[in-house]
Design an enzyme around this catalytic site. Structure first.
Site, PDB file in Angstrom:
ATOM      1  N   GLU A   1      -1.694 -10.290   2.604  1.00 29.78           N
ATOM      2  CA  GLU A   1      -2.040 -11.686   2.356  1.00 29.78           C
ATOM      3  C   GLU A   1      -1.331 -12.360   1.170  1.00 29.78           C
ATOM      4  O   GLU A   1      -0.970 -13.528   1.264  1.00 29.78           O
ATOM      5  CB  GLU A   1      -3.567 -11.800   2.187  1.00 29.78           C
ATOM      6  CG  GLU A   1      -4.296 -11.522   3.482  1.00 29.78           C
ATOM      7  CD  GLU A   1      -5.799 -11.401   3.291  1.00 29.78           C
ATOM      8  OE1 GLU A   1      -6.218 -10.449   2.617  1.00 29.78           O
ATOM      9  OE2 GLU A   1      -6.537 -12.257   3.780  1.00 29.78           O
TER      10      GLU A   1
ATOM     11  N   LYS B   1      -2.305  -1.477  -3.156  1.00 31.95           N
ATOM     12  CA  LYS B   1      -3.163  -2.640  -2.944  1.00 31.95           C
ATOM     13  C   LYS B   1      -2.872  -3.193  -1.549  1.00 31.95           C
ATOM     14  O   LYS B   1      -1.824  -2.895  -0.975  1.00 31.95           O
ATOM     15  CB  LYS B   1      -2.820  -3.736  -3.956  1.00 31.95           C
ATOM     16  CG  LYS B   1      -2.950  -3.342  -5.402  1.00 31.95           C
ATOM     17  CD  LYS B   1      -2.428  -4.461  -6.299  1.00 31.95           C
ATOM     18  CE  LYS B   1      -2.535  -4.034  -7.756  1.00 31.95           C
ATOM     19  NZ  LYS B   1      -2.098  -5.095  -8.665  1.00 31.95           N
TER      20      LYS B   1
ATOM     21  N   THR C   1      -5.049  -0.710   4.744  1.00 28.66           N
ATOM     22  CA  THR C   1      -4.396   0.368   4.011  1.00 28.66           C
ATOM     23  C   THR C   1      -5.270   0.806   2.839  1.00 28.66           C
ATOM     24  O   THR C   1      -5.354   1.992   2.523  1.00 28.66           O
ATOM     25  CB  THR C   1      -2.999  -0.063   3.547  1.00 28.66           C
ATOM     26  OG1 THR C   1      -2.229  -0.358   4.722  1.00 28.66           O
ATOM     27  CG2 THR C   1      -2.311   1.036   2.767  1.00 28.66           C
TER      28      THR C   1
ATOM     29  N   VAL D   1      -1.351  -5.606   0.928  1.00 27.99           N
ATOM     30  CA  VAL D   1      -0.111  -6.367   0.722  1.00 27.99           C
ATOM     31  C   VAL D   1       0.057  -7.535   1.682  1.00 27.99           C
ATOM     32  O   VAL D   1       0.928  -8.370   1.488  1.00 27.99           O
ATOM     33  CB  VAL D   1       1.144  -5.461   0.849  1.00 27.99           C
ATOM     34  CG1 VAL D   1       1.131  -4.397  -0.228  1.00 27.99           C
ATOM     35  CG2 VAL D   1       1.259  -4.845   2.237  1.00 27.99           C
TER      36      VAL D   1
END
Lengths: 282, 765
Positions: free
Chosen positions: B724, B720, B538, B722
């Protein structure tokens, strides 16, 4: 999976005659057999389905509340049977512990028992129901008590050609309970399983029965613990003694799931819990 | 809240219908005509010299079409073991046959003569001098020895001066550290800041513990599978279940000496990846070799058992951790010595040991980490590789400190968290991250400040940080005459990334989300795109898509300017139409009309291009709180409440983000409570889902997700990665909750009932 011949006999006699041959396996629900065949731990030359033989499935209750459970009865039907839930609660609870609903809709109680795993979830409930196992063969019928059926892991007294046809549960218990020690909430195998059943007469325990699974090469009854309970009112002290006695009856192994010591301790803990709950329910 | 109409909204996933109807094509659904079935021949020993491999009987079996060994690998890169076997299940050869049963039978007919060697499975055994060596005498030095050795090397290099006295003194000093000679070391990583000795000396409280974290498997639902077809011209097509088709292409090219242009990798719908689906040699290379040799398409598909014995799971590790703080709650020093179980090859994520630093101001820090060879398969990434292990140690120990100085665990963490502008290593300063906001959000949502606990109940909190990666990507976007938009790119859809990309493009081109369709190409047809791992997609492809859409947007305005004879400055794209800003009455032209018009212009159709490689990422924090109840007699733990917050920057699709938070948290819970690859002398002893337990929905209450949005400067719309972060704190969250409930500190995962009972007994229960 290796190639095999598939038979669908319509009579027990024909099934028994086929099953008397070497390298044969019976197919009931298939939830153990088919997995074994895929993994090549089972490679029968012939598979004999019991599914076309009439009269092997179903739960029937007599006027004296004795219950007969056909060997081909689905585990899910055992779990949901109102009569089994009422009179042999531990058996219904054990059935509900097997796999998932999808598995229980396929698996049969006969298969769960004939597979002779010491960890089978219906076996402790059958032990405390004092189940009588009807066995048919081409030579006729015989009956053995459930606690005489098993001779070792995967081993039974069944001779070649002998087929379990039904479980008869002669006398209801007014209170019974099954607890399985496990890690996962559902779809786990029993680290151990404990069932207890009692009747009460004026607060005094009669007919105490304690069944233990996955603590010995075969499922066993904890008769010392039962004797301690029979004829007495339940006290904390008696409960503790019964737990100790049941643990002493167990001869578990250590394996990748847990240690023998942990299994023995859990027999103690769960015996106390199942007996207490059985008495509460009685 | 925002002015956006598509991003920031929950929309249905672009692949929702194909997933729920079963139409999605997974690797095992690929079945070209004439396909053969491959089977990998595996070692039945965990450590042995190979004396001979005899394939002659297998070759005679009717239906066998090809057998390959390492001799067939042109680059010599290790695909199959040749002279030495390093773990149970290691590939020795592969067979292709007309039927899976024949392939399996042929595999059994291949005769291997072994000379069995002693086995080592435990990292702490493997580092001892007595341990069998997997790769010769691969000794490396311990931390102190290493510093001395570095000095010796430096002095030796200085040819202009005579340092022989100093050198011999240092060499003598080496003998002072006999316990620090480690064997079977595959890799090492060291870092420090401040003065660790001085730091500890200033502490009022110092806690030391050893944490043991087991090896766990990614347990994606779909086992590894690839179907390869080599045609007579030498062109190789591979249908691969992979997170990174372009990496697979280059891997195959490098291993087998095939030109890139002769390889087309088609990524099939992925049945889960979690970092474990990047391997080239596991199935893809054998499938290609078998197809080349047999001249027919070949499928190589792993069984679940093979996944456990020869997958590339997450490494286990042993972390010796020491932390010191002052009585008023300032953490002054932390030191870690970690041994990571790397298996037969290097590659364990040992660098992640630095995550013991957490998001705290710790002025004095020293970290020494080693990868250690054992007789197990190699390891690979698993959702924030290495972070859950290190953070388990770090966050468990923080609670021990908080308890000793009598401070609330949340307040203790808040007090020590870094703030914007604080120095971080490499001379940088901390960017704006919602560390405190995220922890405060989870504490508020969970009811931490007025928490209640019955008998044997307890609450645990932990935080975990992670920063998404980024990688090169390319996206094209085309606008059609009906106003619909099509996206072309080459990254595998993971966690709903195609949906996010579609939302971003719809947002910029002001069209309904439903009119955007996305086409993921194979490596022959798509622009180069990053692998789908490291929470990059993303961030990277979102940025790339944004550039492509902005490029198209520019072209759209140009076309409208031409068509309407208006200055671009007087035009605005809004609701799928270009409007003349100053027109009265209003004047506009539909996007579709412009697309149709574009076909007869000099400039041509509307095609936007986006290309992006790298921008600084911003850290993300996940904070979690669990309430548990422990049965002290059976040792079983029940989760009563599990709340997870995360600073996601900006949630492009809030439902998908919540799904990631829930999924990561559940995987962390599983690692804490039940998942563990167990090893005996001969190798993995629980290679299946009977004794490798993954939780079911019955084990947990619904995870309550709390989204915190502190935008990342370089993320698309501030987003950001997301995927992990949410797995990173859960291991410690659970251990801290169990400690609070019944007073036992479990330092060795998983928190199995037996361990709890034992710990309680030694506490006098």
């Amino acid at each position: 999976m290796r190639n095999f011949e598939f038979f669908e006999p319509t009579t027990l006699a024909e099934a028994s005659r086929l099953f008397a041959q070497e390298h044969t396996q019976l197919l009931a629900g298939g939830t153990d057999l088919v997995i074994g065949m895929k993994a090549l731990t089972e490679a029968p030359q012939s598979v004999i389905s019991l599914q076309k033989i009439p009269g092997l499935a179903g739960v029937t209750t007599e006027s004296d509340n004795s219950i007969s459970v056909g060997a081909m009865t689905k585990v899910r039907a055992v779990e949901l049977s109102a009569d089994i839930q009422q009179h042999h609660t531990a058996l219904a609870e054990g059935a509900a512990e097997i796999g998932s609903i999808q598995i229980r809709n396929l698996a049969t109680i006969g298969g769960n028992i004939a597979h002779a795993s010491p960890a089978a979830d219906t076996v402790a409930g059958l032990l405390v129901a004092d189940a009588q196992v009807d066995i048919a063969s081409a030579d006729g019928e015989r009956t053995v008590s459930i606690d005489e059926l098993f001779t070792g892991p995967g081993q039974t007294v069944l001779a070649p050609g002998e087929i379990i046809t039904r479980f008869r549960l002669p006398s209801p218990a007014s209170g019974s309970h099954y607890i399985k020690h496990k890690i996962r909430e559902v779809m786990d195998l029993a680290f151990i399983g404990v069932a207890a059943a009692v009747n009460l007469n004026d607060g005094v325990i009669t007919d105490a029965r304690i069944g233990l699974a996955a603590v010995a090469p075969t499922p066993i009854r904890a008769t010392e613990a039962e004797n301690l309970l029979n004829g007495n009112q339940l006290t904390a002290e008696l409960l503790a003694q019964a737990g100790e006695a049941a643990a002493a009856a167990a001869s578990p192994i250590s394996d990748l799931r847990c240690s023998a010591e942990h299994r023995s301790e859990m027999v103690n803990v769960l015996t106390r819990r199942t007996v207490q709950e059985a008495v509460n329910r009685a | 809240m925002s002015d956006y109409t598509v991003v920031g909204q929950t929309v249905a996933r672009v692949d929702a219908v194909e997933k729920v109807t079963g139409a999605a094509q997974y690797g095992a659904d690929v079945h070209p005509p004439g396909m053969l079935y491959g089977k990998i021949v595996r070692s039945k020993q965990a450590h042995a010299n190979i004396l001979s491999i005899d394939t002659s009987e297998a070759e005679k079996l009717p239906g066998v079409k090809a057998i390959i060994t390492q001799d067939d690998v042109p680059s010599g890169r290790r695909v199959f073991a040749t002279d030495k076997i390093l773990y149970l299940g290691e590939p020795l050869a592969a067979v292709a046959a007309t039927d899976p049963d024949i392939a399996e039978e042929a595999a059994e007919l291949i005769k291997i003569e072994y000379e069995v060697l002693p086995v080592v499975q435990d990292v702490m055994e493997a580092i001892k001098p007595s341990a069998p060596r997997l790769h010769g005498d691969g000794t490396k030095d311990g931390p102190n020895r290493r510093e001395i050795a570095t000095q010796i090397r430096r002095l030796t290099r200085d040819k202009e001066n005579d340092h022989s006295d100093e050198i011999s003194k240092l060499e003598a000093e080496l003998e002072n550290y006999p316990d620090e000679v480690y064997y079977n070391i595959s890799a090492e990583s060291h870092s420090d800041a401040g003065d660790i000795e001085k730091g500890f000396a200033e502490c009022d409280v110092v806690v030391e513990d050893t944490y043991v974290i087991p090896r766990v498997h990614q347990t994606y639902m779909e086992p590894h599978v690839s179907v390869a077809s080599a045609d007579s011209s030498g062109k190789v097509t591979v249908w691969a279940s992979t997170q990174g088709p372009f990496a697979i292409r280059s891997g195959i090219a490098g291993t087998l000496g095939i030109p890139l242009t002769q390889i087309n990798v088609i990524g099939t719908t992925m049945g889960g990846g979690f970092g474990g689906r990047f391997g080239v040699i596991i199935t893809h290379v054998p499938a290609v070799l078998l197809s080349q040799k047999s001249g027919r398409p070949v499928r190589v598909q792993m069984t679940r058992e093979e996944e456990f014995t020869d997958g590339r799971p997450a490494p286990g590790c042993v972390i010796k951790l020491k932390t010191g703080a002052t009585n008023d709650g300032r953490i002054l020093a932390r030191q870690a010595l970690a041994f990571w179980d790397s298996g037969s090859v290097s590659g364990a994520s040992i660098g992640s040991t630095i995550r013991v630093r957490g998001v705290y101001k710790i002025p004095n820090l020293k970290v020494d980490a080693y990868g250690v060879h054992t007789n197990k398969s190699g390891t690979a990434a698993y959702r924030a590789p290495g972070a859950p292990q290190a953070i388990f140690a770090g966050e468990s120990q923080l609670d021990e400190i908080a308890e000793r100085i009598g401070m609330d665990p949340v307040k203790f963490r808040l007090m020590n968290m870094r703030e914007e502008g604080d120095p971080i290593p490499a001379g940088a300063t901390e960017p704006k991250v919602g560390y405190k906001e995220t922890l405060e959000a989870v504490a508020d949502a969970a009811g931490w400040w007025d928490r209640e606990a019955g008998e044997n109940q307890g609450w645990g909190v932990a935080v975990g940080d992670w920063t998404n990666g980024c990688g090169p990507g390319g996206v094209y976007v085309a606008v059609h005459e009906d106003g619909s938009v099509r996206i072309f790119h080459g990254s595998m859809d993971i966690t709903g990334t195609d949906t996010a990309i579609s939302q971003i493009i719809a947002e910029i081109l002001t069209v309904p989300y439903e009119s955007v369709t996305i086409r993921r190409g194979d490596t022959d047809s798509a622009p180069y795109s990053t692998g789908s791992g490291g929470s990059v997609v993303t961030f990277t492809m979102g940025n790339t898509a944004k550039l492509a859409a902005e490029d198209a947007h520019q072209r759209i305005l140009e076309l409208a300017s031409e068509r309407l004879n208006m200055n671009v400055d007087n035009l605005e794209l809004r609701d799928g139409e270009v409007h003349v800003v100053t027109a009265d009455p209003p004047k506009s032209i539909l996007l579709g009309e412009l697309a149709a018009y574009s076909l007869s212009t000099t400039g041509g159709p509307i095609v936007g291009k986006g290309s992006f490689a790298r921008q600084a990422s911003t850290p993300a924090l996940a904070a979690q709180i669990a309430k548990v109840e422990v049965d002290p007699d059976t040792g079983r733990t029940r989760v009563l409440k599990l709340v997870a917050s995360q600073d996601v920057g900006f949630a492009i699709n809030p439902m998908a983000v919540e799904g990631q938070i829930e999924g990561g948290t559940v995987q962390g819970y599983a690692w804490a409570m039940m998942e563990e690859m167990q090893y005996g002398e001969d190798g993995n002893i629980n290679p299946g889902f009977v004794d490798y337990r993954v939780p079911t929905s019955a084990d947990l209450p619904t995870v309550e997700s709390v989204i915190v949005e502190v935008p990342a400067p370089n993320g698309p719309y501030g987003a950001k990665g997301v995927g992990e972060p949410p797995i990173t704190p859960t291991l410690a969250t659970m251990a801290n909750a169990v400690k609070d409930a019944v007073g036992i500190r479990v330092t060795e995962l998983p928190i199995k009932p037996e361990k709890v009972v034992q710990a309680l007994q030694s506490n006098g229960h």
